[in-house]
Scaffold this active site. Structure first.
Site, short mmCIF file in Angstrom:
data_model
loop_
_atom_site.label_atom_id
_atom_site.label_comp_id
_atom_site.label_asym_id
_atom_site.label_seq_id
_atom_site.Cartn_x
_atom_site.Cartn_y
_atom_site.Cartn_z
N HIS A 10 49.10 39.11 35.82
CA HIS A 10 48.23 38.54 36.85
C HIS A 10 48.06 37.06 36.55
O HIS A 10 47.22 36.67 35.73
CB HIS A 10 46.88 39.26 36.87
CG HIS A 10 46.03 38.91 38.05
ND1 HIS A 10 45.83 39.76 39.12
CD2 HIS A 10 45.33 37.78 38.36
CE1 HIS A 10 45.05 39.19 40.01
NE2 HIS A 10 44.73 37.97 39.56
N HIS A 12 48.63 33.01 38.47
CA HIS A 12 48.97 32.17 39.62
C HIS A 12 49.64 30.89 39.12
O HIS A 12 49.07 30.17 38.30
CB HIS A 12 47.70 31.80 40.39
CG HIS A 12 46.99 32.99 40.98
ND1 HIS A 12 47.14 33.38 42.28
CD2 HIS A 12 46.11 33.87 40.43
CE1 HIS A 12 46.39 34.45 42.53
NE2 HIS A 12 45.75 34.77 41.41
N HIS A 190 44.78 41.86 45.18
CA HIS A 190 43.48 41.56 44.60
C HIS A 190 42.42 42.43 45.29
O HIS A 190 42.35 42.47 46.52
CB HIS A 190 43.10 40.10 44.82
CG HIS A 190 43.88 39.12 44.00
ND1 HIS A 190 45.25 39.11 43.94
CD2 HIS A 190 43.46 38.09 43.20
CE1 HIS A 190 45.65 38.12 43.15
NE2 HIS A 190 44.58 37.48 42.69
N GLU A 193 37.00 42.68 42.92
CA GLU A 193 36.49 41.49 42.23
C GLU A 193 35.24 41.05 42.99
O GLU A 193 34.12 41.29 42.55
CB GLU A 193 37.55 40.39 42.20
CG GLU A 193 37.11 39.13 41.46
CD GLU A 193 38.10 37.98 41.60
OE1 GLU A 193 38.00 37.02 40.81
OE2 GLU A 193 38.96 38.01 42.51
N ASP A 271 44.87 34.86 34.78
CA ASP A 271 44.59 34.49 36.17
C ASP A 271 44.97 33.03 36.43
O ASP A 271 46.09 32.74 36.85
CB ASP A 271 43.13 34.77 36.51
CG ASP A 271 42.87 34.97 37.99
OD1 ASP A 271 43.84 34.92 38.77
OD2 ASP A 271 41.70 35.20 38.37
N ASP A 272 44.06 32.11 36.19
CA ASP A 272 44.28 30.67 36.37
C ASP A 272 43.79 29.97 35.10
O ASP A 272 42.69 29.40 35.09
CB ASP A 272 43.51 30.15 37.58
CG ASP A 272 43.83 30.93 38.85
OD1 ASP A 272 44.89 30.68 39.44
OD2 ASP A 272 43.01 31.79 39.24
#
Length: 328
Positions: A10, A12, A190, A193, A271-272
């Site tokens: 996961h 980006h 997604h 969340e 994630d980021d």
């Protein structure tokens, strides 16, 4: 923890861009995006909506396939430092050619070339998951799915849904997921969340996904948790992201340990990472400190990630050898 081989599902690509890299591109292109950084040069945002604004502002510096080639090398260099041997990254035609198939193909070629260079030089393997941006709406998601279908293969291996979970319903995007599935792509989305357990149920029911990005709010419905455990549905959990965005106050309050104890299949991702001041090594270290998890638990996460990865069997066989060699 750094040397332990890790697989990340996961992630980006634009969200993993080092701030210094984005500032450098902005300077080259004479763009003023100074408002997205704090005094120390890190990304700054107030909440999730503002995070999306800052994220999209940062992507404005990425204008060409060559920019993405450079970005891919910079991002994979950072991942490799944390011992990541395999990464699936989310890519969006919205940011790469405005959902024009021909332009998108040029971007994919550039990213893939950089990925091959990184694999040869750093030992990290990259695969792409094309993502529709939820808050851009279903019509644009259809165009994104067509781009995904046209580039499906051994590098573009999946299709997903990202963006603001509060925009629209998963069923609105069913056409895109059906299109991607027919092209042979694996599916993730997604959910769970910013939406509660019902959002997890919706992507399972309406989009027929194999994995769920985040999914942690399933813990609010224990019957759903048991269903996830029984079905073997894999959650792509990003603890540092959830805490940085205020979903949970700290790691001890995060449901990852409860989900793990109830038998849900989990993977750990960033994630980021620069937005959330994290790395894969830091995620592992923080989880070890919070829950006293040992190397065996993290080996289990890596094995789950390998089993759930969207890559082909030959790539999985090579990755399995790397995991086995690390314990030899």
């Amino acid at each position: 923890m750094t040397r332990q081989p890790k697989l990340e599902l996961h992630h980006h690509l634009e969200g993993a861009a080092p701030p210094a890299f984005i500032r450098g591109l902005a300077k080259e292109k004479h763009l003023d995006i100074s408002g997205i950084f704090d005094a120390a040069g890190n990304y700054q945002y107030k909440d999730f909506a503002d995070f999306l604004r800052v994220y999209e502002a940062a992507t404005q510096t990425l204008k060409t396939p060559e920019d993405y080639h450079r970005l891919t090398l910079a991002v994979l260099e950072e991942s490799a430092k944390s011992g990541v041997i395999y990464c699936e990254t989310f890519l969006s035609p919205d940011f790469c050619g405005g959902r024009d198939v021909g332009a998108w193909q040029d971007y994919v070629a550039a990213i893939r070339d950089a990925a091959q260079m990184a694999e040869a030089q750093m030992g990290i393997t990259l695969r792409g998951i094309v993502t529709a941006i939820r808050h851009f709406g279903p019509d644009k998601a259809r165009q994104t799915a067509i781009c995904a279908a046209e580039t499906a293969g051994d590098f573009i291996v999946g299709f997903g849904l990202a963006g603001d979970e509060r925009a629209g319903q998963p069923a609105d995007f069913a056409w895109g997921f059906d299109c991607a599935h027919e092209a042979g792509l694996h599916l993730t989305a997604h959910a769970g969340e910013w939406g509660g357990p019902e959002s997890v149920r919706a992507v399972l029911r309406d989009l027929r996904v194999e994995r769920i990005g985040h999914g942690v709010r399933a813990i609010e419905d224990l019957a759903l948790v048991d269903e996830l455990a029984e079905s073997g549905t894999v959650l792509e959990v990003c603890p540092g992201s959830n805490i940085a965005l205020g979903l949970y106050p700290n790691l001890r309050a995060h449901p990852i340990a409860q989900l793990y104890a109830r038998g849900v299949k989990l993977t750990v991702s960033t994630d980021d990472p620069p937005f959330f001041h994290t790395t894969m090594t830091r995620e592992y270290e923080n989880l070890h400190e919070a829950f006293d998890w040992d190397e065996g638990v993290f080996d289990g996460f890596a094995q789950t990630a390998l089993d759930a990865a969207f890559c082909d069997v030959d790539t999985k066989a090579e990755l399995r050898k790397k995991l086995e060699t690390s314990h030899a």
